[in-house]
Motif scaffolding. Structure first.
Motif, PDB file in Angstrom:
ATOM      1  N   SER A 152       0.833  -1.198   0.000  1.00  0.00           N
ATOM      2  CA  SER A 152       0.000   0.000   0.000  1.00  0.00           C
ATOM      3  C   SER A 152       0.871   1.253   0.000  1.00  0.00           C
ATOM      4  CB  SER A 152      -0.906   0.008   1.235  1.00  0.00           C
ATOM      5  OG  SER A 152      -0.137   0.257   2.392  1.00  0.00           O
ATOM      6  N   ARG A 153       0.266   2.347  -0.350  1.00  0.00           N
ATOM      7  CA  ARG A 153       0.968   3.640  -0.352  1.00  0.00           C
ATOM      8  C   ARG A 153       1.509   3.948   1.045  1.00  0.00           C
ATOM      9  NH1 ARG A 153       3.287   7.986  -1.943  1.00  0.00           N
ATOM     10  NH2 ARG A 153       2.299  10.012  -1.877  1.00  0.00           N
ATOM     11  N   PHE A 154       0.709   3.622   2.063  1.00  0.00           N
ATOM     12  CA  PHE A 154       1.122   3.846   3.444  1.00  0.00           C
ATOM     13  C   PHE A 154       2.377   3.028   3.762  1.00  0.00           C
ATOM     14  CE2 PHE A 154       0.717   2.830   8.029  1.00  0.00           C
ATOM     15  CZ  PHE A 154       0.826   4.114   8.530  1.00  0.00           C
ATOM     16  N   GLN A 155       2.390   1.773   3.386  1.00  0.00           N
ATOM     17  CA  GLN A 155       3.554   0.908   3.623  1.00  0.00           C
ATOM     18  C   GLN A 155       4.774   1.402   2.843  1.00  0.00           C
ATOM     19  OE1 GLN A 155       4.066  -1.468   5.772  1.00  0.00           O
ATOM     20  NE2 GLN A 155       2.007  -1.221   6.584  1.00  0.00           N
ATOM     21  N   GLU A 156       4.564   1.912   1.649  1.00  0.00           N
ATOM     22  CA  GLU A 156       5.667   2.480   0.862  1.00  0.00           C
ATOM     23  C   GLU A 156       6.289   3.671   1.573  1.00  0.00           C
ATOM     24  OE1 GLU A 156       4.270   3.443  -3.059  1.00  0.00           O
ATOM     25  OE2 GLU A 156       3.790   1.347  -3.507  1.00  0.00           O
ATOM     26  N   GLU A 157       5.455   4.524   2.146  1.00  0.00           N
ATOM     27  CA  GLU A 157       5.962   5.694   2.870  1.00  0.00           C
ATOM     28  C   GLU A 157       6.714   5.288   4.132  1.00  0.00           C
ATOM     29  OE1 GLU A 157       6.098   8.823   1.762  1.00  0.00           O
ATOM     30  OE2 GLU A 157       5.225   8.001  -0.071  1.00  0.00           O
ATOM     31  N   ILE A 158       6.230   4.278   4.810  1.00  0.00           N
ATOM     32  CA  ILE A 158       6.931   3.771   5.994  1.00  0.00           C
ATOM     33  C   ILE A 158       8.303   3.241   5.583  1.00  0.00           C
ATOM     34  CG2 ILE A 158       6.960   1.904   7.715  1.00  0.00           C
ATOM     35  CD1 ILE A 158       3.922   2.307   7.980  1.00  0.00           C
ATOM     36  N   GLU A 159       8.354   2.528   4.493  1.00  0.00           N
ATOM     37  CA  GLU A 159       9.634   1.987   4.013  1.00  0.00           C
ATOM     38  C   GLU A 159      10.598   3.115   3.625  1.00  0.00           C
ATOM     39  OE1 GLU A 159      12.488  -0.687   3.457  1.00  0.00           O
ATOM     40  OE2 GLU A 159      10.510  -1.129   4.288  1.00  0.00           O
ATOM     41  N   LYS A 160      10.095   4.150   2.982  1.00  0.00           N
ATOM     42  CA  LYS A 160      10.939   5.301   2.634  1.00  0.00           C
ATOM     43  C   LYS A 160      11.491   5.973   3.895  1.00  0.00           C
ATOM     44  CE  LYS A 160       8.628   6.497  -1.691  1.00  0.00           C
ATOM     45  NZ  LYS A 160       7.765   7.492  -2.358  1.00  0.00           N
ATOM     46  N   MET A 161      10.647   6.090   4.927  1.00  0.00           N
ATOM     47  CA  MET A 161      11.084   6.700   6.188  1.00  0.00           C
ATOM     48  C   MET A 161      12.190   5.849   6.823  1.00  0.00           C
ATOM     49  SD  MET A 161      10.752   9.231   8.283  1.00  0.00           S
ATOM     50  CE  MET A 161       9.174  10.019   8.132  1.00  0.00           C
ATOM     51  N   LYS A 162      12.047   4.539   6.805  1.00  0.00           N
ATOM     52  CA  LYS A 162      13.091   3.657   7.349  1.00  0.00           C
ATOM     53  C   LYS A 162      14.397   3.823   6.582  1.00  0.00           C
ATOM     54  CE  LYS A 162      10.418  -0.172   7.663  1.00  0.00           C
ATOM     55  NZ  LYS A 162      10.142  -1.600   7.813  1.00  0.00           N
ATOM     56  N   GLN A 163      14.297   3.927   5.265  1.00  0.00           N
ATOM     57  CA  GLN A 163      15.494   4.109   4.452  1.00  0.00           C
ATOM     58  C   GLN A 163      16.176   5.436   4.779  1.00  0.00           C
ATOM     59  OE1 GLN A 163      14.106   3.604   0.439  1.00  0.00           O
ATOM     60  NE2 GLN A 163      13.911   1.389   0.650  1.00  0.00           N
ATOM     61  N   ARG A 164      15.395   6.506   4.962  1.00  0.00           N
ATOM     62  CA  ARG A 164      15.969   7.801   5.344  1.00  0.00           C
ATOM     63  C   ARG A 164      16.642   7.708   6.708  1.00  0.00           C
ATOM     64  NH1 ARG A 164      11.267   9.979   2.958  1.00  0.00           N
ATOM     65  NH2 ARG A 164      10.253  10.264   4.980  1.00  0.00           N
ATOM     66  N   ARG A 165      15.982   7.016   7.640  1.00  0.00           N
ATOM     67  CA  ARG A 165      16.544   6.848   8.986  1.00  0.00           C
ATOM     68  C   ARG A 165      17.873   6.090   8.922  1.00  0.00           C
ATOM     69  NH1 ARG A 165      13.043   3.093  12.027  1.00  0.00           N
ATOM     70  NH2 ARG A 165      14.572   1.570  11.371  1.00  0.00           N
ATOM     71  N   GLU A 166      17.932   5.011   8.168  1.00  0.00           N
ATOM     72  CA  GLU A 166      19.162   4.224   8.054  1.00  0.00           C
ATOM     73  C   GLU A 166      20.279   5.020   7.372  1.00  0.00           C
ATOM     74  OE1 GLU A 166      18.098   0.517   6.189  1.00  0.00           O
ATOM     75  OE2 GLU A 166      16.781  -0.031   7.857  1.00  0.00           O
ATOM     76  N   ARG A 167      19.942   5.754   6.336  1.00  0.00           N
ATOM     77  CA  ARG A 167      20.934   6.573   5.649  1.00  0.00           C
ATOM     78  C   ARG A 167      21.462   7.673   6.578  1.00  0.00           C
ATOM     79  NH1 ARG A 167      18.276   7.234   1.195  1.00  0.00           N
ATOM     80  NH2 ARG A 167      17.073   9.005   1.937  1.00  0.00           N
ATOM     81  N   THR A 168      20.558   8.261   7.346  1.00  0.00           N
ATOM     82  CA  THR A 168      20.944   9.334   8.269  1.00  0.00           C
ATOM     83  C   THR A 168      21.864   8.809   9.368  1.00  0.00           C
ATOM     84  OG1 THR A 168      18.901  10.533   7.812  1.00  0.00           O
ATOM     85  CG2 THR A 168      20.067  11.100   9.835  1.00  0.00           C
ATOM     86  N   ILE A 169      21.551   7.663   9.959  1.00  0.00           N
ATOM     87  CA  ILE A 169      22.393   7.145  11.043  1.00  0.00           C
ATOM     88  C   ILE A 169      23.773   6.772  10.505  1.00  0.00           C
ATOM     89  CG2 ILE A 169      21.745   4.698  10.980  1.00  0.00           C
ATOM     90  CD1 ILE A 169      22.213   6.792  14.151  1.00  0.00           C
ATOM     91  N   LYS A 170      23.848   6.296   9.284  1.00  0.00           N
ATOM     92  CA  LYS A 170      25.158   5.982   8.685  1.00  0.00           C
ATOM     93  C   LYS A 170      25.977   7.256   8.473  1.00  0.00           C
ATOM     94  CE  LYS A 170      23.708   1.686   6.588  1.00  0.00           C
ATOM     95  NZ  LYS A 170      23.361   0.955   5.382  1.00  0.00           N
ATOM     96  N   GLN A 171      25.336   8.319   8.012  1.00  0.00           N
ATOM     97  CA  GLN A 171      26.039   9.590   7.819  1.00  0.00           C
ATOM     98  C   GLN A 171      26.549  10.144   9.146  1.00  0.00           C
ATOM     99  OE1 GLN A 171      22.945  11.849   5.879  1.00  0.00           O
ATOM    100  NE2 GLN A 171      23.691  11.330   3.829  1.00  0.00           N
ATOM    101  N   ILE A 172      25.728  10.049  10.167  1.00  0.00           N
ATOM    102  CA  ILE A 172      26.132  10.528  11.489  1.00  0.00           C
ATOM    103  C   ILE A 172      27.290   9.696  12.021  1.00  0.00           C
ATOM    104  CG2 ILE A 172      25.397  10.746  13.906  1.00  0.00           C
ATOM    105  CD1 ILE A 172      22.599  11.519  12.719  1.00  0.00           C
ATOM    106  N   ALA A 173      27.237   8.389  11.850  1.00  0.00           N
ATOM    107  CA  ALA A 173      28.301   7.511  12.338  1.00  0.00           C
ATOM    108  C   ALA A 173      29.634   7.841  11.672  1.00  0.00           C
ATOM    109  CB  ALA A 173      27.930   6.052  12.097  1.00  0.00           C
ATOM    110  N   VAL A 174      29.618   8.051  10.378  1.00  0.00           N
ATOM    111  CA  VAL A 174      30.847   8.407   9.663  1.00  0.00           C
ATOM    112  C   VAL A 174      31.363   9.755  10.160  1.00  0.00           C
ATOM    113  CG1 VAL A 174      31.788   9.070   7.408  1.00  0.00           C
ATOM    114  CG2 VAL A 174      30.357   7.024   7.616  1.00  0.00           C
TER     115      VAL A 174
END
Length: 106
Positions: free
Chosen positions: A2-24
Motif C-alpha cells: 500500500s501507499r502507506f507501507q511504501e511511505e513507511i519503508e521510505k522513512m526507514k530508508q531515510r533513517r538508516e541513511r541518516t544514522i550511517k552519515q552521522i556515524a561516519v
C-alpha cells in the motif's frame, strides 16, 4: 504494498541513511581528536550501525585495549585524560541535530 507501507519503508530508508552519515561524521571527528603517538589508536576507530523495524543505532569506538585509559585517564598513575570520543559527539550536538533534521525531512 500500500501507499502507506511504501511511505513507511521510505522513512526507514531515510533513517538508516541518516544514522550511517552521522556515524561516519562522528568517527572522523573522533579520529581528528585522538592523540597520536604511533597512530594505532586513531587508525583503530571505526563505526557500525544497526537498524531494525523501529530503531537505528550507531556504535563508534575502538577495540584497542588502552583506549579507555586515553579517554578517561588513570588518576592512580597520574595519567591525564585525553578525551576524543565524547568530545566528538558533545562538541557537535548541533551539527548532529541538523543532520537528523535534514536527513529525516520529507
Amino acid at each position: 504494498m500500500s501507499r502507506f507501507q511504501e511511505e513507511i519503508e521510505k522513512m526507514k530508508q531515510r533513517r538508516e541513511r541518516t544514522i550511517k552519515q552521522i556515524a561516519v561524521f562522528v568517527e572522523v571527528e573522533a579520529k581528528l581528536r585522538a592523540p597520536v603517538l604511533t597512530g594505532n589508536l586513531r587508525r583503530s576507530i571505526t563505526h557500525e550501525t544497526q537498524s531494525d523495524e523501529n530503531t537505528s543505532k550507531a556504535y563508534i569506538g575502538t577495540n584497542v585495549e588502552y583506549a579507555p585509559y586515553v579517554e578517561f585517564g588513570v588518576a592512580s598513575k597520574n595519567i591525564p585524560a585525553q578525551p576524543y570520543l565524547r568530545p566528538a559527539i558533545e562538541e557537535n550536538r548541533d551539527k548532529i541535530r541538523d543532520m537528523i533534521r535534514e536527513g529525516m525531512s520529507l
